[in-house]
Structures are given as structure tokens and as C-alpha cells.
Design an enzyme around this catalytic site. Structure first.
Site, PDB file in Angstrom:
ATOM      1  CB  ILE B  12     -49.690  33.684 -39.969  1.00 51.34           C
ATOM      2  CG1 ILE B  12     -50.153  32.228 -40.002  1.00 51.34           C
ATOM      3  CG2 ILE B  12     -50.711  34.572 -39.268  1.00 51.34           C
ATOM      4  CD1 ILE B  12     -51.385  31.956 -40.854  1.00 51.34           C
ATOM      5  CB  ILE B  47     -52.212  19.580 -47.413  1.00 51.29           C
ATOM      6  CG1 ILE B  47     -51.285  18.389 -47.622  1.00 51.29           C
ATOM      7  CG2 ILE B  47     -53.655  19.183 -47.736  1.00 51.29           C
ATOM      8  CD1 ILE B  47     -51.559  17.245 -46.676  1.00 51.29           C
ATOM      9  CG  HIS B  49     -55.919  20.448 -44.714  1.00 53.71           C
ATOM     10  ND1 HIS B  49     -55.685  19.096 -44.692  1.00 53.71           N
ATOM     11  CD2 HIS B  49     -54.793  21.036 -44.249  1.00 53.71           C
ATOM     12  CE1 HIS B  49     -54.463  18.878 -44.199  1.00 53.71           C
ATOM     13  NE2 HIS B  49     -53.906  20.037 -43.932  1.00 53.71           N
ATOM     14  CB  VAL B 171     -39.706  41.230 -31.043  1.00 56.35           C
ATOM     15  CG1 VAL B 171     -40.448  41.910 -29.898  1.00 56.35           C
ATOM     16  CG2 VAL B 171     -40.037  41.895 -32.374  1.00 56.35           C
ATOM     17  CB  ILE B 335     -51.408  29.649 -36.972  1.00 58.44           C
ATOM     18  CG1 ILE B 335     -51.858  30.991 -36.401  1.00 58.44           C
ATOM     19  CG2 ILE B 335     -52.060  29.365 -38.321  1.00 58.44           C
ATOM     20  CD1 ILE B 335     -53.348  31.146 -36.250  1.00 58.44           C
ATOM     21  CB  SER B 337     -52.630  21.142 -39.616  1.00 56.41           C
ATOM     22  OG  SER B 337     -53.446  20.659 -40.644  1.00 56.41           O
ATOM     23  CB  CYS B 398     -30.107  23.367 -60.474  1.00 56.24           C
ATOM     24  SG  CYS B 398     -31.039  21.990 -59.762  1.00 56.24           S
ATOM     25  CB  CYS B 400     -31.756  17.525 -60.204  1.00 56.97           C
ATOM     26  SG  CYS B 400     -30.290  16.512 -59.958  1.00 56.97           S
ATOM     27  CB  CYS B 440     -26.160  22.910 -58.846  1.00 60.14           C
ATOM     28  SG  CYS B 440     -27.220  22.599 -57.416  1.00 60.14           S
TER      29      CYS B 440
END
Lengths: 413, 478
Positions: B12, B47, B49, B171, B335, B337, B398, B400, B440
Site C-alpha cells: 500500500i 491472489i 481477486h 516512527v 487493508i 484481503s 542457485c 533449484c 547455494c
């Protein structure tokens, strides 16, 4: 001998295979190794116990590997270090290095990629995710090659050999190992390691225990351990907290089968590696495999021998192919897994079956059963899951078709 | 003196920074941690939505649908991965009414393409689901993205367009004068600003109260996840939802944009705001509910698990408003989902709210962030060229996730650079594969130390106190 052999992996399996292929007359051999130097895991094994069987000497892993590196330098075998194989397809190996992305023609391939370590994530161990949690092999590299101490007060989960070796290693560097925690009622490590790594350093081995929680914000502060029941589920009673700043995981080695899956090879769910026959040939003709990528070994000497077997298979294949009907080999009662998983029939040469028992046995009796009954029976003094059993099977007793089952009977310890 | 101070570098805060960076404003983002996306933004389902969940008329509903519409183009322009895989809310025939309710709600919210599928089509689309499901609400506009990549892309773009980012800047207080915000305190340091955007996530309510703005309360709600191996790609093709419950949308099954299979999240209210540990109960619940959705779900192929805290507003809707009590205070709190989906729209709205206080002059030039080259995503010819131009792209560190040394070096030279191994991991996916850094990590440690110009023993996993190793064996270096 015409045709190019590509060996994927320059550890003990790959080096053993390449040298043997050279000895057998294969002229065009390439080793592709992802690390800067050859040797594989041997590079970080500064402890001794390697080469007892093969050389009759007690070498460190580094010394053992160096023998093969020295021998390789006297051959014309091409070695591509610092090169990662990223793709495999029949006839072609794709690899990348700082020199470029290249396609290497391959008439025969020997896979020798070794294995990786099981992780905390795979076990879903709950708790926080702080610094100070690493696999024993990673810690070994940090310590022995990079000279960095990962912690001062450790708990080790898993009593396999890598964990035991690291328990001793950490103690030698002045760290304190509070406990080795093992979920089974016995240790998976070699008996000599239990003595030399735990007993000699008065490190407690907590059998039938597991870790049920991890605490620590930025760095690990300790682990909650619990006894387990017969179904290996943690019990609510007698749980306790062991403070530590390092959790080493030695909870299993898994064959590194990424490339095997790319090729679509048959994999054995019991070993985790590709299925092979007595020539170490996989389900794809011309593709062989050896070493820890097939099944995890306890002695590097046997890894070298297996590499030589794969080389012999590849050399035969390059001259006249290896075809025939397959007999399946199944693990029967009390047997965890068996290699090879199939036998190319008819077999001219004697076969070695390598397998592990599921539980410790006193005076075990191993039986190889065919479609018409028991083919072979052998007694041993004892059998431990930690030590791979090798059984020589004379070619002449093998049936022409059907299934073979290897089983074990005896007094459980 | 700043025009705008944004508190919090989650998705955000970074979306606000991104929107505001289009205008001639002096903006700084203050983040208490060491990197972007350290809170819920870095620990969610990823996701995007469709928008049939939120009650019509709420801010959630409008911003969900608007955000969903903005997502594909935004991701394309930022170079962030996005897959419009669609979603399925699965149910049995007897529960079709509940699906109809969601469909109506979706229509009221302006979601397009919603349809209820029958047994045959559901089975064709998702053969691995529990055969007891014979109805599903299909939402074609749903998708998946990488919340870390998005947050970082928004931050990097804002940064190259003039927004300042300050990390490890917590803060601690505010100064107001005559109902007007005057200054923000970071310990003994004081910053003056005309406007503050409070995007402090799990702590937003505490900061709002501290500033004297209208009071609201956040309930932290933990969500745990299990990540499964990439070899399970194709196990499901859509985001799979059970019927939603009051507490949450339920435990889901979804193909992540990176190619893993994700199961989760749980939803358990917690008393504390900084506990993101996973739990035995959480792991068990995920396994149980996951197997309920797909009985053959191979949970033994787990590679890792994680947890995050949702900032749930006790009153229900997003708190997105300019304060009437403290002039210059803008809340972007509560904030959760569909917060990730709504983020681009929330960024727009926050910019509009700022515009009520400060004249907003659009910049003549808006720069993109430097392009990202992911070795693993290149085809063979591109890989060859990349290595030819810079040999360091040919050294795979790396295995993988097929991440090269070249990318690691490049990441360290980008705007908003990584300072810890975890921040490197989020940017590059190193140590995020099946071996979880087994291969790694030791190599990364050396490489990263060299790039940062520090000794390996000072490299941390996630900030001070989380050094990867405790000391070198030999004093003076390794």
C-alpha cells in the site's frame, strides 16, 4: 571405441565412472561439474574413513578425491568445471558456464549428480524462521571450506552420519552440542560414528524424540522437543526446551533427480532415484546413473565401484547396445529398497544386489525368491538400516523371466 | 520539509509512492524494517481477486474491482509476473444457493464473466479436486501475481522518479499544532511534512491513535501457508476456494506465479502483533483442509511454510480517508484481503486525497525502473547472448531456481537494493527452491559479502542479530 560419453557430475561417482570408461577404451569422455573444482561432496569431508575398502587405507574425503583427480589429469578426459547442466534430452546435454551456453552432443550419458539434504520446510517443523537453522551439509561447507562457525551451541536433528560428523566437528571448534535428536528408536548412522562423534564427546543422543517447535526472533534461541509414540507422533507429556543458537538438520538425503525428471526416467519412490538395471542403465537406453543419485550410500568406496559398473555398462552400450527382457526386483519383507530394480536378462555376469533393511536385525537371513521358489539364501551376523547390504547373485541361478523378491528374516533388535 | 511522508513500505505504501511519484512532490517513505514488503505484503497468497467477496457498496468492493481491472496492464508495464488463471469456488450441488449469492454479489460489484459450472466442466478443468464437488463459481478475471515483485517494482519505480526510501526508520511520535500535522518523529529526529499517509499495516491503528486521528482498531489475524514443490505444477490450474466463512475466505489451493503449489491460509486471531511463527495446529489444519479439497494432494512434497498477520479492521471496511480531526493525516489502514488486488486502486485514491491538500503538478517525464533480466525465463538463444555480453550470467549459483551470479550482482546495484540474505531471496528467488538454500547459501554468503564490501560474518539473514554465522574460525577473515 567410438561415441562420446558425457558424465554429469565430477564427484566420486562421476570421477570413478569416467576413469573406468577411459580404462575400458572409451576415447571421447567429457565430465561436466557445477563446482569450481572436482570432488563433489568430498571437497568438504576433512574427516577420515574413506578408502578403507578400495585402497586399504584410511583417507580423508579430500585425499580420496585427490587420487581420482590426479588420475584424471593423466588422461585426455575433458573436464568442464564451473558448468551447470540445465537440460538433458536424448543425445544432447545443455550446460551453462561463464564461457557460454553450450549444447554438448552425447551418445551415452552417465548421471552422477549426487543428492541434496531434506529441509526443515519439508518436515513442516513449526515455529519461527530465524537465522541459525541450516542443514548439516551446508554447515560443513561453511566450516571446512569457508572457515565460518555457524553457531556456538547446537542442537542436531537427525542422527545420520552427516549430523554425527558435524557434532564432532563443531565440538572440535569449541562449540557445544547440547543434543542429537532422533525420531527413530535407533540411529541411522554408522556404529563407529556413534562412538567417535557422540560417545567420545559425551553428546547425548535422544532417541524416539523430535522437534515440535522453534523459538527465536532474529536468531534461533532454542527448540522444543518431545518424545514420540509408536506411530512417530509427538507426545504431549515430557516435552522440554533446549536453548541453542544453531539447529543443524540431518534428516535425510534425497537423490538430486531434477534432470532425471526432465528426461522422463522411471523413478523408484523407495530410493527416490532412477530405476536401474545391473549395468546401471536407466529406463532410457544409453542413459546410466550411479552414486548417490541412484541411492544414498554410506561408504564412498562403494560409490566408486558403482561408478565403474555404470562405465562398463556405458562402454558396452557404445559398442553393441544393451537389450533384452527385464526381470523386476522388488523389496520384500523387512527390506526398505533394492538396487538394481530390474535385471537385464539373460545376464552373463554375476549381479550384486544392494539393499537396506527396515529395522535392525540380529542373525538376519536374506532370501532371494524367484517365481519358482527361493534361489539363494545367505546369513549374516547382523543387519542395520545404516549399513547397505551387498549380496552377490550368481548369474546362473537367475530365472529367464518373472519377478525377484529379496526378503529378510531374523530376530529384531 | 516534505510534501508527503508515507509510513510503511508494504504494497500500500509503495503503491501510494508509485502514484505520487508521477507528480512534482517531495515524498519520503519511512519503513521501520530493513526492506519493502516485510509485513502482510510479503506473506500473503498473491491472489488478484475477482471481486465477488466484498459486500457491495463498501470501499473494499469498489477498490477490489478497480484494482483487478488495473492489474494486468500495471504488471506488464512494471515487468511483474501476473497470470490470469481464474478462480473456482467449489461446492456440492446442495450448496449451489451459496454460490448463487456470491454470483449476485459479484454482479452487483461489477465483476464480469462470472458463471456457475456443473460437474462435467468442473471435472474437465480440475481433475484432481475432490469428486464430491459438483458445482463451482468460475471467475475468469481472477489471477495470481508475486506480491514481493509487485511491491518492489512499485518501490523501485517510485525511487527512480524521486521518492526517497528510508529503512530502519521507525516512527515513534507526531507533533501537531492547531489540529494540523506538523512533524513526524523518528526517535529524536524530526521530519516536517504537509501530509502523512499512514500505511503502517498491523500498527496503523496505533499510529492513528498516536497522531490524534479518528480512532479505529485492528485485530491481527494470523494466516499460515505450506508451499509445495514445483514438480506439482499443473496439479490445479485455477485458484481453488472452498465456500467462504466469516473468519476468512478459507484454506485454498493455488498455482503460484512462480510455479509452486500453495496451500493455505489459516485464519486465527492473535493477541500480539509480531508473532509470525507457524504452529503445529496450523500445519495440521492446512493438511486436513487441503486434502478435503484434493484428496491426493501430495503434502509430503512440501518445501517450506510461512505465516503472516492480516490487519483486520474491527469495523469491517478499509479505513481510507483524510482525517477531519488532524489536518494532513490520511489513513490507509485495515487493508487486508482483497488488499493486494486493491493496491493499485488504493494508490490512485490516496493520490487524490493528497491532491486536496497540495497542488499536484504531473511530471514531464516519468521513468521506468531498470529492466530485470531473469536468466531462468530466457530461451536458449537469449541465454547464450546474455552470457556473451556478461559472462557472470553463466555462473549458476542457485540451482533449484536457476539464478545466475550476474543477476545477483545486478540486484545489488538496483534502486532499493538488498541488504540482507532474505531481501536477496525475495528479489531473486535464490534459496526458495526445493533445497531451500542447502546448495547455494554458503556460496551466496561469500558473493553477497563481496558485493556489499563486508566480511561474511557480518551478513545477516534479516537484519542485526540474525547473522548467518557467528564468527570466522581464524580472526581477520575467512
Amino acid at each position: 571405441m567410438k561415441g562420446r560419453l558425457v558424465v554429469v557430475g565430477g564427484g566420486p561417482a562421476g570421477m570413478g565412472a569416467a576413469l573406468e570408461a577411459h580404462r575400458l577404451g572409451v576415447e571421447d569422455i567429457v565430465i561436466v561439474e557445477r563446482d569450481i573444482h572436482l570432488g563433489g561432496i568430498l571437497q568438504q569431508c576433512i574427516h577420515s574413513g574413506f578408502g578403507l575398502e578400495l585402497f586399504g587405507e584410511e583417507l580423508t574425503g579430500v585425499e580420496y578425491g585427490q587420487r581420482f583427480i590426479d588420475d584424471l589429469s593423466e588422461t585426455g578426459i575433458k573436464i568442464f568445471n564451473d558448468t551447470m547442466v540445465v537440460g538433458l534430452e536424448p543425445g544432447k546435454v545443455r550446460a551453462v558456464s561463464s564461457n557460454g551456453a553450450v549444447e554438448i552432443r552425447a551418445d551415452a550419458v552417465i548421471l552422477a549428480m549426487g543428492c541434496r539434504e531434506r529441509t526443515r520446510g519439508a518436515l513442516k517443523i513449526p515455529g519461527t524462521r530465524p537465522a541459525g537453522i541450516i542443514t548439516a551439509g551446508s554447515a560443513q561447507r561453511l566450516l571446512n571450506i569457508q572457515g565460518l562457525l555457524p553457531g556456538k551451541r547446537a542442537v542436531i536433528l537427525g542422527s545420520g552420519d552427516v549430523g554425527l560428523i558435524m557434532a564432532r566437528r563443531l565440538s572440535l571448534e569449541g562449540a557445544m552440542v547440547a543434543a542429537v535428536v532422533e525420531i527413530m528408536p535407533w540411529s541411522n548412522g554408522l556404529p563407529r560414528n556413534l562412538v567417535q562423534c557422540l560417545d567420545d564427546f559425551a553428546i547425548p543422543l535422544l532417541l524416539s524424540h523430535t522437534i515440535v517447535g522453534i523459538e527465536g526472533r532474529q536468531r534461533i534461541e532454542g527448540v522444543h522437543i518431545a518424545p514420540v509414540d509408536k506411530a512417530f507422533q509427538p507426545r504431549a507429556d515430557n516435552q522440554r526446551f533446549i536453548p541453542c543458537d544453531l539447529l543443524l538438520l540431518s534428516v535425510g538425503l534425497l537423490p538430486e533427480t531434477e534432470l532425471c525428471r526432465q528426461l522422463g526416467l522411471d523413478l523408484d519412490p523407495l530410493t527416490g532415484g532412477p530405476c536401474v538395471d545391473q549395468h546401471m542403465q536407466t529406463s532410457l537406453p544409453g542413459v546410466f546413473a550411479c552414486g548417490n543419485v541412484v541411492h544414498v550410500h554410506d561408504l564412498v568406496d562403494w560409490v566408486t565401484l558403482e561408478g565403474r559398473r555404470a562405465a562398463a555398462g556405458a562402454a558396452t552400450w557404445l559398442t553393441k547396445s544393451l537389450q533384452g527382457r527385464h526381470l523386476n526386483v522388488e523389496p520384500g519383507e523387512n527390506i526398505h529398497s533394492v538396487v538394481p530394480q530390474r535385471i537385464l536378462s539373460p545376464s552373463i555376469e554375476d549381479i550384486t544386489l544392494s539393499f537396506r533393511v527396515k529395522r535392525p536385525f540380529e542373525k538376519p537371513s536374506f532370501a532371494l525368491r524367484g517365481p519358482k521358489g527361493v534361489l539363494l539364501e545367505k546369513q549374516r551376523r547382523e543387519a542395520l538400516p545404516a549399513i547397505m547390504v551387498e549380496l552377490k547373485v550368481p548369474a546362473k541361478i537367475l530365472p529367464h523371466e518373472g519377478e525377484l523378491v529379496i526378503e529378510c528374516r531374523g530376530e529384531e533388535r | 520539509m516534505y510534501d508527503v511522508v508515507i509510513i510503511g513500505a508494504g504494497v500500500i505504501g509503495c503503491a501510494a509512492a508509485y502514484s505520487l511519484s508521477h507528480y512534482d512532490l517531495k515524498v519520503v517513505v519511512l519503513e521501520k524494517g530493513g526492506d519493502v514488503a516485510l509485513g502482510a505484503s510479503g506473506a500473503n497468497s498473491g491472489i488478484v481477486h475477482a471481486g465477488y467477496d466484498p459486500p457491495p457498496g463498501t470501499l473494499m468492493a469498489g477498490l477490489n474491482v478497480r484494482g483487478n481491472a488495473l492489474f494486468p496492464q500495471l504488471c506488464k508495464s512494471l515487468g511483474v509476473p501476473f497470470q490470469a488463471c481464474g478462480s473456482l469456488v467449489v461446492a456440492e450441488a446442495a450448496q449451489e444457493g451459496a454460490l448463487q449469492n456470491l454470483l449476485s454479489r459479484g454482479n452487483a460489484n461489477g465483476v464480469s464473466g462470472l458463471a456457475i459450472l456443473g460437474k462435467k466442466e468442473l471435472k474437465e478443468r480440475e481433475p484432481n479436486l475432490n469428486p464430491r464437488f459438483d458445482r463451482a463459481l468460475f471467475a475468469p478475471s481472477a489471477g495470481v501475481t508475486s506480491p514481493w515483485d509487485l511491491t518492489l517494482a512499485l518501490a523501485e519505480t517510485a525511487s527512480v522518479n524521486g521518492v526517497e526510501f528510508r529503512f530502519n526508520a521507525e516512527v515513534t511520535g507526531f507533533r501537531t499544532k492547531a489540529d494540523s500535522l506538523k512533524a513526524i518523529e523518528i526517535g529524536t529526529e524530526r521530519i516536517e511534512a504537509l501530509v502523512v499517509i499512514n500505511a503502517a499495516g498491523i500498527y496503523a491503528d496505533q499510529l492513528a491513535n498516536l497522531a490524534g486521528a479518528e480512532r479505529y482498531d485492528i485485530q491481527p489475524r494470523k494466516g499460515e501457508y505450506i508451499v509445495l514443490d514445483k514438480e506439482l505444477a499443473g496439479f490445479v490450474h485455477h485458484v481453488i476456494f472452498p465456500l467462504p466463512k466469516k473468519q476468512s475466505k478459507g484454506i485454498l489451493l493455488l498455482p503460484t506465479v512462480e510455479g509452486n503449489l500453495l496451500v493455505g491460509p489459516t485464519a486465527v486471531d492473535t493477541a500480539t502483533r509480531d508473532d509470525v511463527s507457524t504452529t503445529g495446529e496450523g500445519m495440521a489444519e492446512i493438511c486436513r483442509e487441503g486434502k478435503m479439497l484434493a484428496p491426493t494432494l501430495p503434502l509430503d512434497k512440501a518445501i517450506t511454510s510461512y505465516a503472516g498477520l492480516r490487519a483486520v479492521p474491527k469495523d469491517g471496511d478499509f479505513v481510507l480517508r483524510a482525517s477531519a480531526k488532524v489536518r494532513g493525516w490520511i489513513d490507509a489502514g485495515g487493508i487486508h484481503s482483497p488488499g493486494l488486488t486493491a493496491a493499485p486502486a488504493i494508490g490512485e485514491k490516496l493520490a487524490r486525497l493528497v491532491g486536496a491538500f497540495i497542488p499536484m503538478v504531473p511530471k514531464a517525464r516519468f521513468n521506468p525502473r531498470p529492466p530485470l533480466e531473469r536468466f531462468a525465463e530466457k530461451n536458449w538463444g537469449e541465454k547464450q547472448r546474455l552470457i556473451q555480453d556478461n559472462p557472470r550470467y553463466g555462473r549458476i549459483i542457485c540451482r533449484c531456481e536457476e539464478v545466475s551470479e550476474g543477476e545477483i550482482i545486478e540486484a545489488c546495484q538496483r534502486p532499493v537494493p538488498p541488504t540482507t540474505l532474505d531481501s536477496l531471496k525475495r528479489r531473486l528467488r535464490v534459496a526458495s527452491g526445493r533445497c531451500q538454500g542447502g546448495f547455494c547459501l554458503p556460496r551466496l554468503l561469500d558473493l553477497f559479502a563481496k558485493e556489499l564490501g563486508v566480511l561474511p560474518e557480518t551478513v545477516t539473514k534479516s537484519g542485526p542479530g540474525s547473522e548467518v554465522v557467528v564468527q570466522p574460525l581464524v580472526k581477520g577473515g575467512s
